[in-house]
Write an enzyme that holds these catalytic residues in place. Sequence first.
Site, PDB file in Angstrom:
ATOM      1  N   VAL A   1       0.807  -1.219   0.000  1.00 18.62           N
ATOM      2  CA  VAL A   1       0.000   0.000   0.000  1.00 18.62           C
ATOM      3  C   VAL A   1       0.843   1.274   0.000  1.00 18.62           C
ATOM      4  O   VAL A   1       0.341   2.338  -0.369  1.00 18.62           O
ATOM      5  CB  VAL A   1      -0.959   0.012   1.214  1.00 18.62           C
ATOM      6  N   TYR A   2       2.118   1.203   0.372  1.00 19.14           N
ATOM      7  CA  TYR A   2       2.923   2.422   0.427  1.00 19.14           C
ATOM      8  C   TYR A   2       3.065   3.027  -0.968  1.00 19.14           C
ATOM      9  O   TYR A   2       3.540   2.380  -1.903  1.00 19.14           O
ATOM     10  CB  TYR A   2       4.318   2.137   0.993  1.00 19.14           C
ATOM     11  N   SER A   3       2.655   4.275  -1.070  1.00 16.98           N
ATOM     12  CA  SER A   3       2.645   4.980  -2.363  1.00 16.98           C
ATOM     13  C   SER A   3       1.912   4.179  -3.426  1.00 16.98           C
ATOM     14  O   SER A   3       2.273   4.186  -4.607  1.00 16.98           O
ATOM     15  CB  SER A   3       4.068   5.301  -2.841  1.00 16.98           C
TER      16      SER A   3
END
Length: 332
Positions: free
Chosen positions: A65-67
Amino acid sequence: MEYVNLGKTGLKVSRICLGCMTYGSPATGELKPGRQPWALNEKDSQPFFKQALDYGINFFDTANVYSSGDSEIVLGNFLKSNVRRESVVVATKVHSLMRDEPNGKGLSRKEILFELDQSLQRLKTDYVDLYQIHRWDYETPIEETLEALHDAVKAGKVRYIGASSMYAWQFAKSLYLADLRNWTRFVSMQNHYNLLYREEEREMTGLCVDQGIGIIPWSPLARGRLARPWNSESTRRSETDRFGKTMYSSTEENNRQIVDRLVEVASKRGVPQAQIALAWLLGKPAVTAPIVGASKAHHLDDAVASLSIKLTPEEIKALEEPYVPHPVLGFA
């Protein structure tokens, strides 16, 4: 750099883990899942990956989910071009919303196996060293999740599995079921643990010690609050980090007292606050490697320097004494 086994496994990891939420692509306009205004783009991220390698850090933690996946891409591109795959330990996570559709999040068998393949493509690798469930999924039976993770290990796509931020009873249930069904067991717990938030000491820490689980705390500097004096100049992240703003607002007075103690200890030692805060965490026997984010060169300098600091019993007492019980934070 120091290296230790992750839990009861034979996997050696550096005592500092580079957290990669900071790297990927900055949010512009309408925020998408996992995108943050303070994130660094690929060009600006690369110096921190290089600095980590220069320090001997071999442990890198990211999440799908990061960036919105770009963190995995940026990390994968750098590692592919600069290191042998077997020389580093790559960790990523699954659970959060990735697609606006019924099966676009969570820990169902369908979502785990799909997102794992997506992560492998972005990371440019055919396996993940540590695959972690990012949060507990209340809509999926844990048996389904555990069997899917076990199958991913047996398929050779995952070496070890870990968990993050849940109640101790949930983690204990997961370990029990894995043993009962002869499935792959969690080897690590990535939990919210720092001088401002010590609720994990009540049950989770004891469980992990008893079961031989490695603890790799996230937000070891409490979103930067432990790295600077109370009410000091704000940063871009502190101004725009919506999740971080909700984390400590209910305990501000107590937080100020702890930070003031931290300032005192750091001043007497003549070192930055961050080094003392991380040294306190590293001194806990259950902690394997704090997950440290870095957006300035001195962030990793301080993290590595903290490995050489051994706090006295008097300093530890001074840092811990003001703490009062807190609401549970970071499980959502």
